[in-house]
Design a protein around this motif. Structure first.
Motif, PDB file in Angstrom:
ATOM      1  N   ILE A 202      24.907 -19.251  13.841  1.00 49.33           N
ATOM      2  CA  ILE A 202      24.811 -20.899  13.213  1.00 49.33           C
ATOM      3  C   ILE A 202      24.514 -21.663  14.389  1.00 49.33           C
ATOM      4  N   SER A 203      25.096 -21.501  15.634  1.00 54.17           N
ATOM      5  CA  SER A 203      24.693 -22.571  16.721  1.00 54.17           C
ATOM      6  C   SER A 203      23.094 -22.373  17.016  1.00 54.17           C
ATOM      7  N   ILE A 204      22.775 -21.066  17.307  1.00 53.96           N
ATOM      8  CA  ILE A 204      21.312 -20.935  17.565  1.00 53.96           C
ATOM      9  C   ILE A 204      20.332 -21.545  16.490  1.00 53.96           C
ATOM     10  N   ILE A 205      20.850 -21.302  15.159  1.00 54.04           N
ATOM     11  CA  ILE A 205      19.935 -21.726  14.188  1.00 54.04           C
ATOM     12  C   ILE A 205      19.984 -23.294  14.237  1.00 54.04           C
ATOM     13  N   ASP A 206      20.984 -24.033  14.639  1.00 52.40           N
ATOM     14  CA  ASP A 206      21.106 -25.276  14.827  1.00 52.40           C
ATOM     15  C   ASP A 206      20.214 -26.024  15.865  1.00 52.40           C
ATOM     16  N   VAL A 207      20.131 -25.049  16.926  1.00 44.90           N
ATOM     17  CA  VAL A 207      19.425 -25.554  18.161  1.00 44.90           C
ATOM     18  C   VAL A 207      17.889 -25.617  17.616  1.00 44.90           C
ATOM     19  N   TYR A 208      17.542 -24.741  16.910  1.00 46.87           N
ATOM     20  CA  TYR A 208      15.967 -24.598  16.580  1.00 46.87           C
ATOM     21  C   TYR A 208      15.429 -25.525  15.525  1.00 46.87           C
ATOM     22  N   VAL A 209      16.493 -25.855  14.639  1.00 47.04           N
ATOM     23  CA  VAL A 209      16.327 -26.412  13.516  1.00 47.04           C
ATOM     24  C   VAL A 209      16.391 -27.913  13.979  1.00 47.04           C
ATOM     25  N   ARG A 210      17.317 -28.286  14.667  1.00 50.42           N
ATOM     26  CA  ARG A 210      17.513 -29.863  14.924  1.00 50.42           C
ATOM     27  C   ARG A 210      16.615 -30.241  16.380  1.00 50.42           C
ATOM     28  N   LYS A 211      15.795 -29.341  16.755  1.00 50.62           N
ATOM     29  CA  LYS A 211      15.307 -29.547  18.270  1.00 50.62           C
ATOM     30  C   LYS A 211      14.207 -30.881  17.993  1.00 50.62           C
ATOM     31  N   ARG A 212      14.732 -31.892  18.496  1.00 47.95           N
ATOM     32  CA  ARG A 212      13.923 -33.292  18.640  1.00 47.95           C
ATOM     33  C   ARG A 212      14.282 -33.955  19.653  1.00 47.95           C
ATOM     34  N   PRO A 213      13.551 -34.935  20.174  1.00 50.54           N
ATOM     35  CA  PRO A 213      13.817 -35.624  21.256  1.00 50.54           C
ATOM     36  C   PRO A 213      15.024 -36.562  21.459  1.00 50.54           C
ATOM     37  N   ILE A 214      15.322 -36.967  20.456  1.00 50.51           N
ATOM     38  CA  ILE A 214      16.542 -37.824  20.115  1.00 50.51           C
ATOM     39  C   ILE A 214      17.272 -37.185  19.121  1.00 50.51           C
ATOM     40  N   SER A 215      18.455 -36.821  19.817  1.00 47.40           N
ATOM     41  CA  SER A 215      19.689 -36.261  18.836  1.00 47.40           C
ATOM     42  C   SER A 215      20.987 -36.777  19.650  1.00 47.40           C
ATOM     43  N   ASN A 216      22.034 -36.422  18.781  1.00 47.55           N
ATOM     44  CA  ASN A 216      23.442 -37.107  19.187  1.00 47.55           C
ATOM     45  C   ASN A 216      23.872 -35.933  19.823  1.00 47.55           C
ATOM     46  N   VAL A 217      23.734 -35.612  21.232  1.00 49.82           N
ATOM     47  CA  VAL A 217      24.374 -34.611  21.918  1.00 49.82           C
ATOM     48  C   VAL A 217      25.837 -34.205  22.052  1.00 49.82           C
ATOM     49  N   TYR A 218      26.635 -35.504  21.999  1.00 47.32           N
ATOM     50  CA  TYR A 218      28.010 -35.304  21.571  1.00 47.32           C
ATOM     51  C   TYR A 218      28.458 -34.429  20.375  1.00 47.32           C
TER      52      TYR A 218
ATOM     53  N   PHE B 273      30.289 -26.288  27.493  1.00 43.27           N
ATOM     54  CA  PHE B 273      30.998 -27.058  28.614  1.00 43.27           C
ATOM     55  C   PHE B 273      29.987 -27.478  29.575  1.00 43.27           C
ATOM     56  N   LEU B 274      28.971 -26.394  29.966  1.00 35.56           N
ATOM     57  CA  LEU B 274      27.864 -27.020  30.750  1.00 35.56           C
ATOM     58  C   LEU B 274      27.007 -28.156  30.369  1.00 35.56           C
ATOM     59  N   LEU B 275      26.703 -28.129  29.031  1.00 37.36           N
ATOM     60  CA  LEU B 275      26.255 -29.278  28.606  1.00 37.36           C
ATOM     61  C   LEU B 275      26.807 -30.518  28.568  1.00 37.36           C
ATOM     62  N   LEU B 276      28.207 -30.297  28.277  1.00 42.36           N
ATOM     63  CA  LEU B 276      29.295 -31.626  28.490  1.00 42.36           C
ATOM     64  C   LEU B 276      29.229 -31.899  29.911  1.00 42.36           C
ATOM     65  N   PHE B 277      29.169 -31.152  30.900  1.00 39.72           N
ATOM     66  CA  PHE B 277      29.271 -31.318  32.213  1.00 39.72           C
ATOM     67  C   PHE B 277      28.043 -32.191  32.661  1.00 39.72           C
ATOM     68  N   ALA B 278      26.895 -31.654  32.067  1.00 41.58           N
ATOM     69  CA  ALA B 278      25.678 -32.381  32.387  1.00 41.58           C
ATOM     70  C   ALA B 278      25.684 -33.739  32.073  1.00 41.58           C
ATOM     71  N   MET B 279      26.110 -33.735  30.825  1.00 42.89           N
ATOM     72  CA  MET B 279      26.076 -35.139  30.094  1.00 42.89           C
ATOM     73  C   MET B 279      27.012 -36.401  30.951  1.00 42.89           C
ATOM     74  N   GLY B 280      28.188 -35.719  31.369  1.00 40.95           N
ATOM     75  CA  GLY B 280      28.990 -36.797  32.199  1.00 40.95           C
ATOM     76  C   GLY B 280      28.375 -36.884  33.472  1.00 40.95           C
ATOM     77  N   MET B 281      27.322 -36.069  34.214  1.00 38.98           N
ATOM     78  CA  MET B 281      26.759 -36.435  35.181  1.00 38.98           C
ATOM     79  C   MET B 281      25.980 -37.354  35.146  1.00 38.98           C
ATOM     80  N   SER B 282      24.985 -37.260  33.959  1.00 35.68           N
ATOM     81  CA  SER B 282      24.129 -38.100  33.698  1.00 35.68           C
ATOM     82  C   SER B 282      24.085 -39.342  33.280  1.00 35.68           C
ATOM     83  N   GLU B 283      25.489 -39.907  32.988  1.00 36.99           N
ATOM     84  CA  GLU B 283      25.979 -41.122  32.653  1.00 36.99           C
ATOM     85  C   GLU B 283      26.358 -41.930  34.001  1.00 36.99           C
ATOM     86  N   GLN B 284      26.665 -41.077  35.092  1.00 28.37           N
ATOM     87  CA  GLN B 284      27.098 -42.001  36.179  1.00 28.37           C
ATOM     88  C   GLN B 284      25.814 -42.315  37.136  1.00 28.37           C
TER      89      GLN B 284
END
Length: 77
Positions: free
Chosen positions: A5-21, A66-77
């Motif tokens: 389900i996670s892999i399908i979600d990545v390919y179905v919802r692949k768009r530039p503006i998405s709610n990463v959280y 976890f790495l995605l969450l870490f990257a999002m935290g770093m990009s906000e600062q």
């Protein structure tokens, strides 16, 4: 099933503006459910191969989340 389900979600919802959280929340919840189901399957059937495959796949998804969450935290600062 949760990692599929996670892999399908990545390919179905692949768009530039998405709610990463939202994606981080979904992936982490699905991964935790998958780990619980893998352990529950092992308790019921006592087979080690499905346990190892299920745990590795779900831990991989959880680590990527976890790495995605870490990257999002770093990009906000």
């Amino acid at each position: 099933m949760p990692e599929v389900i996670s892999i399908i979600d990545v390919y179905v919802r692949k768009r530039p503006i998405s709610n990463v959280y939202w994606d981080i929340t979904i992936y982490s919840v699905l991964s935790i459910i998958g780990i619980a189901l893998a352990i529950g399957s092992w308790v019921m059937k006592k087979r080690k191969i499905p346990l190892i495959i299920g745990l590795l796949a779900n831990i991989f998804v959880l680590a990527c989340t976890f790495l995605l969450l870490f990257a999002m935290g770093m990009s906000e600062q």
